[in-house]
Scaffold this motif. Structure first.
Motif, PDB file in Angstrom:
ATOM      1  N   LYS A  59       1.180  -1.049   0.355  1.00 40.71           N
ATOM      2  CA  LYS A  59       0.414   0.185  -0.015  1.00 40.71           C
ATOM      3  C   LYS A  59       0.908   1.205  -0.004  1.00 40.71           C
ATOM      4  O   LYS A  59       2.024   1.641   1.091  1.00 40.71           O
ATOM      5  N   LEU A  60       1.248   2.305  -0.776  1.00 38.59           N
ATOM      6  CA  LEU A  60       1.775   2.867  -0.949  1.00 38.59           C
ATOM      7  C   LEU A  60       1.511   4.661  -0.917  1.00 38.59           C
ATOM      8  O   LEU A  60       0.188   4.497  -0.132  1.00 38.59           O
ATOM      9  N   GLY A  61       1.993   5.636  -0.076  1.00 37.04           N
ATOM     10  CA  GLY A  61       1.366   6.491   0.363  1.00 37.04           C
ATOM     11  C   GLY A  61       1.710   6.740   1.745  1.00 37.04           C
ATOM     12  O   GLY A  61       1.217   8.093   1.865  1.00 37.04           O
ATOM     13  N   LYS A  62       1.928   5.942   2.166  1.00 43.04           N
ATOM     14  CA  LYS A  62       1.999   5.738   3.891  1.00 43.04           C
ATOM     15  C   LYS A  62       2.721   4.645   4.211  1.00 43.04           C
ATOM     16  O   LYS A  62       2.720   3.629   3.704  1.00 43.04           O
ATOM     17  N   GLU A  63       3.566   4.553   5.163  1.00 46.34           N
ATOM     18  CA  GLU A  63       4.783   4.268   5.849  1.00 46.34           C
ATOM     19  C   GLU A  63       3.993   3.538   7.787  1.00 46.34           C
ATOM     20  O   GLU A  63       3.582   4.709   7.730  1.00 46.34           O
ATOM     21  N   THR A  64       3.701   2.521   7.875  1.00 46.13           N
ATOM     22  CA  THR A  64       3.612   3.195   8.982  1.00 46.13           C
ATOM     23  C   THR A  64       4.622   2.159   9.842  1.00 46.13           C
ATOM     24  O   THR A  64       6.198   1.223   9.045  1.00 46.13           O
ATOM     25  N   ASP A  65       5.195   2.419  11.457  1.00 46.04           N
ATOM     26  CA  ASP A  65       6.077   1.757  12.203  1.00 46.04           C
ATOM     27  C   ASP A  65       6.545   0.125  11.584  1.00 46.04           C
ATOM     28  O   ASP A  65       7.622  -0.359  12.284  1.00 46.04           O
ATOM     29  N   LYS A  81       3.628  10.217   1.846  1.00 44.93           N
ATOM     30  CA  LYS A  81       3.816  10.898   0.799  1.00 44.93           C
ATOM     31  C   LYS A  81       3.100  10.806  -0.844  1.00 44.93           C
ATOM     32  O   LYS A  81       2.505   9.477  -0.723  1.00 44.93           O
ATOM     33  N   ASN A  82       2.952  11.805  -1.982  1.00 44.52           N
ATOM     34  CA  ASN A  82       2.672  11.857  -2.847  1.00 44.52           C
ATOM     35  C   ASN A  82       2.703  10.576  -3.409  1.00 44.52           C
ATOM     36  O   ASN A  82       4.460   9.737  -3.115  1.00 44.52           O
ATOM     37  N   VAL A  83       2.449   9.585  -4.207  1.00 44.07           N
ATOM     38  CA  VAL A  83       2.719   8.707  -5.014  1.00 44.07           C
ATOM     39  C   VAL A  83       2.464   9.195  -6.176  1.00 44.07           C
ATOM     40  O   VAL A  83       1.686   9.378  -7.040  1.00 44.07           O
ATOM     41  N   PRO A  84       3.367   8.319  -7.510  1.00 46.81           N
ATOM     42  CA  PRO A  84       3.514   8.701  -8.087  1.00 46.81           C
ATOM     43  C   PRO A  84       2.472   7.886  -9.200  1.00 46.81           C
ATOM     44  O   PRO A  84       2.267   6.510  -8.902  1.00 46.81           O
ATOM     45  N   GLN A  85       1.578   8.346 -10.270  1.00 53.59           N
ATOM     46  CA  GLN A  85       0.403   7.896 -11.336  1.00 53.59           C
ATOM     47  C   GLN A  85       1.216   6.757 -11.466  1.00 53.59           C
ATOM     48  O   GLN A  85       0.380   5.513 -11.940  1.00 53.59           O
ATOM     49  N   ASN A  86       2.639   6.949 -11.759  1.00 52.53           N
ATOM     50  CA  ASN A  86       3.023   5.658 -13.186  1.00 52.53           C
ATOM     51  C   ASN A  86       4.036   4.535 -12.124  1.00 52.53           C
ATOM     52  O   ASN A  86       4.837   4.150 -12.895  1.00 52.53           O
ATOM     53  N   PHE A  87       3.275   4.665 -10.932  1.00 53.00           N
ATOM     54  CA  PHE A  87       4.113   3.554  -9.622  1.00 53.00           C
ATOM     55  C   PHE A  87       4.406   2.137 -10.441  1.00 53.00           C
ATOM     56  O   PHE A  87       5.845   1.686  -9.465  1.00 53.00           O
ATOM     57  N   ASN A 142      -3.090  -1.857  -8.630  1.00 52.64           N
ATOM     58  CA  ASN A 142      -4.404  -1.260  -8.670  1.00 52.64           C
ATOM     59  C   ASN A 142      -4.146   0.542  -8.002  1.00 52.64           C
ATOM     60  O   ASN A 142      -3.536   0.760  -7.239  1.00 52.64           O
ATOM     61  N   LEU A 143      -4.784   1.221  -9.439  1.00 54.96           N
ATOM     62  CA  LEU A 143      -4.310   2.472  -9.400  1.00 54.96           C
ATOM     63  C   LEU A 143      -5.158   3.842  -8.541  1.00 54.96           C
ATOM     64  O   LEU A 143      -5.079   4.464  -7.486  1.00 54.96           O
ATOM     65  N   GLU A 168      -6.389   2.300  -5.462  1.00 63.40           N
ATOM     66  CA  GLU A 168      -5.800   2.134  -4.688  1.00 63.40           C
ATOM     67  C   GLU A 168      -4.945   2.609  -4.094  1.00 63.40           C
ATOM     68  O   GLU A 168      -4.253   2.154  -3.130  1.00 63.40           O
ATOM     69  N   GLU A 169      -4.028   2.618  -4.617  1.00 61.18           N
ATOM     70  CA  GLU A 169      -2.207   3.041  -5.224  1.00 61.18           C
ATOM     71  C   GLU A 169      -1.927   1.634  -4.193  1.00 61.18           C
ATOM     72  O   GLU A 169      -0.946   1.648  -3.215  1.00 61.18           O
ATOM     73  N   SER A 170      -2.218   0.492  -4.726  1.00 60.52           N
ATOM     74  CA  SER A 170      -1.049  -0.698  -4.740  1.00 60.52           C
ATOM     75  C   SER A 170      -0.806  -1.476  -5.103  1.00 60.52           C
ATOM     76  O   SER A 170      -1.619  -1.789  -6.585  1.00 60.52           O
ATOM     77  N   ILE A 171      -0.012  -2.382  -5.317  1.00 62.50           N
ATOM     78  CA  ILE A 171       0.552  -3.373  -6.064  1.00 62.50           C
ATOM     79  C   ILE A 171       0.770  -5.087  -5.597  1.00 62.50           C
ATOM     80  O   ILE A 171       1.498  -4.108  -4.569  1.00 62.50           O
ATOM     81  N   SER A 172       0.864  -5.236  -6.298  1.00 56.22           N
ATOM     82  CA  SER A 172       1.181  -7.396  -5.563  1.00 56.22           C
ATOM     83  C   SER A 172       1.926  -7.473  -6.602  1.00 56.22           C
ATOM     84  O   SER A 172       2.142  -7.804  -7.212  1.00 56.22           O
ATOM     85  N   LEU A 173       3.529  -7.625  -5.530  1.00 56.19           N
ATOM     86  CA  LEU A 173       4.569  -8.627  -6.047  1.00 56.19           C
ATOM     87  C   LEU A 173       4.286 -10.803  -5.714  1.00 56.19           C
ATOM     88  O   LEU A 173       3.802 -10.267  -4.645  1.00 56.19           O
ATOM     89  N   ARG A 174       5.473 -11.014  -6.255  1.00 60.10           N
ATOM     90  CA  ARG A 174       5.857 -12.383  -5.934  1.00 60.10           C
ATOM     91  C   ARG A 174       7.129 -12.499  -5.525  1.00 60.10           C
ATOM     92  O   ARG A 174       7.677 -11.636  -6.469  1.00 60.10           O
ATOM     93  N   VAL A 175       7.303 -13.089  -4.678  1.00 60.06           N
ATOM     94  CA  VAL A 175       9.311 -13.136  -4.335  1.00 60.06           C
ATOM     95  C   VAL A 175       9.125 -14.553  -4.073  1.00 60.06           C
ATOM     96  O   VAL A 175       9.261 -15.165  -3.023  1.00 60.06           O
ATOM     97  N   LEU A 176      10.276 -14.599  -4.736  1.00 55.67           N
ATOM     98  CA  LEU A 176      11.544 -16.055  -4.282  1.00 55.67           C
ATOM     99  C   LEU A 176      12.527 -15.965  -4.236  1.00 55.67           C
ATOM    100  O   LEU A 176      12.993 -15.081  -4.221  1.00 55.67           O
ATOM    101  N   CYS A 177      12.763 -16.620  -2.080  1.00 63.75           N
ATOM    102  CA  CYS A 177      14.229 -15.300  -1.202  1.00 63.75           C
ATOM    103  C   CYS A 177      14.219 -16.644  -1.004  1.00 63.75           C
ATOM    104  O   CYS A 177      14.264 -17.554  -0.175  1.00 63.75           O
TER     105      CYS A 177
END
Length: 324
Positions: free
Chosen positions: A81-87, A99-105, A169-170, A172-181
């Motif tokens: 979820k972009l635009g906010k950071e929590t502790d 912070k503002n979120v660029p539209q082409n995030f 999701n423009l 909701e200013e959110s983006i989903s990713l998959r990571v193999l780590c």
């Protein structure tokens, strides 16, 4: 030995749990203990309470194998979820920056993915189980809102094999990713760092663990906080992975009955390389370093270290961890 076969099959092995959101990993362990009326239960790799997905749970003597199976890869599906950071770097925390979120995030993050693959350095969350002066960081934070030393002192190297965007999701200013780590990766920190890489902030709003090498969440049993004790026991009885299948590449040796006293006391056993009870792997190579060792007609098993002695052409079997 006075162990019933039913107890061996029910209470020594691994169960794959699909954890519901809102539960701690410790809660899962507690539910399994109560369902089976057994103390020896432990999980592999803590899942945050807000997270869902795969939590491997060891039962009985299999809990002693945690060191041998903890180093595998893990795969997560997560949403930033972009635009906010929590502790806490998740939705449960207090907002500490906006912070503002660029539209082409999505395009910007796509361009930065290569910076977060391979071996990278990562600063863990201040709300984590990592210890500082012998105390988990989250305990300091809950007590005083700060930790004794800067979190940067806990910076670590991690390995990310694959990182890809699943969807965005423009509105909701959110983006989903998959990571193999690899081991030790904090996905909440990854979410924070990806957001900062494109000039904004963010937190991990959703997290699902899909894979813990070699197990996939598709094969797990779903467990929520309100599951009936008998229902959970039935699920475990039907889905328990036997101890010898937890580490399928490790060979199994079945000793003759005359070795019972020797092996049950944890004493070293020497076997000629030509001994017919040795598995085929032992005859083909001398680099075997471990094995599950049983005694014919007795319900006893040890995870054992193996050493080949060239001078005598023998295998030295050293019982280390009693499974049952």
């Amino acid at each position: 030995m006075n162990i019933k076969q039913s107890e061996v099959s029910n209470y020594c092995g691994l169960i794959l749990v699909d954890k519901a959101a809102g539960m701690t990993s410790h809660k899962i362990v507690s539910l399994v203990r109560k369902a089976l009326n057994i103390d020896k239960v432990g999980h592999l790799g803590t899942l945050d309470p807000f997270a869902t997905g795969l939590l491997p749970v060891l039962i009985g003597g299999a809990t002693r194998l945690s060191d041998e199976i903890m180093d595998g890869k893990k795969q997560y599906l997560f949403t930033i979820k972009l635009g906010k950071e929590t502790d806490t770097l998740d939705a449960s925390g207090r907002i500490v920056e906006e912070k503002n979120v660029p539209q082409n995030f999505a395009e910007l993050i796509e361009a930065k993915l290569n910076l977060f693959q391979g071996e990278i350095e990562q600063i863990p969350p201040v709300y984590s189980a990592l210890k500082m002066n012998g105390k988990p960081l989250y305990e300091y934070m809950r007590a005083s809102g700060s930790i004794p030393n800067p979190i940067e002192t806990k910076k670590r190297k991690i390995f990310i094999e694959k990182l890809e965007i699943v969807n965005s999701n423009l509105s909701e200013e959110s983006i989903s990713l998959r990571v193999l780590c690899g081991k030790g990766t904090y996905v909440r920190s990854l979410a924070r760092d990806l957001a900062k890489a494109i000039g904004t902030v963010g937190y991990c709003s959703q997290l699902r663990r899909e894979f813990v090498e070699p197990w996939h969440v598709e094969n797990a049993i779903y467990v929520s906080a309100d599951i009936d004790k008998q229902e959970l026991k039935n699920k475990i009885d039907s889905n328990l992975i036997p101890v010898i299948k937890i580490l399928p590449k490790i060979p199994e040796i079945e000793l003759d009955e005359n070795f019972l006293k020797q092996i049950s006391s944890g004493n070293i056993v020497l076997l000629d390389r030509s001994n017919s009870i040795l598995p085929e792997q032992f005859l083909q190579q001398k680099q075997i370093t471990s094995a599950f060792v049983k005694v014919k007609n007795f319900e006893i098993m040890f995870y054992s270290e193996i050493k080949f002695i060239a001078e005598t052409n023998q295998f030295k079997i050293m019982p280390k961890k009693k499974m049952y």
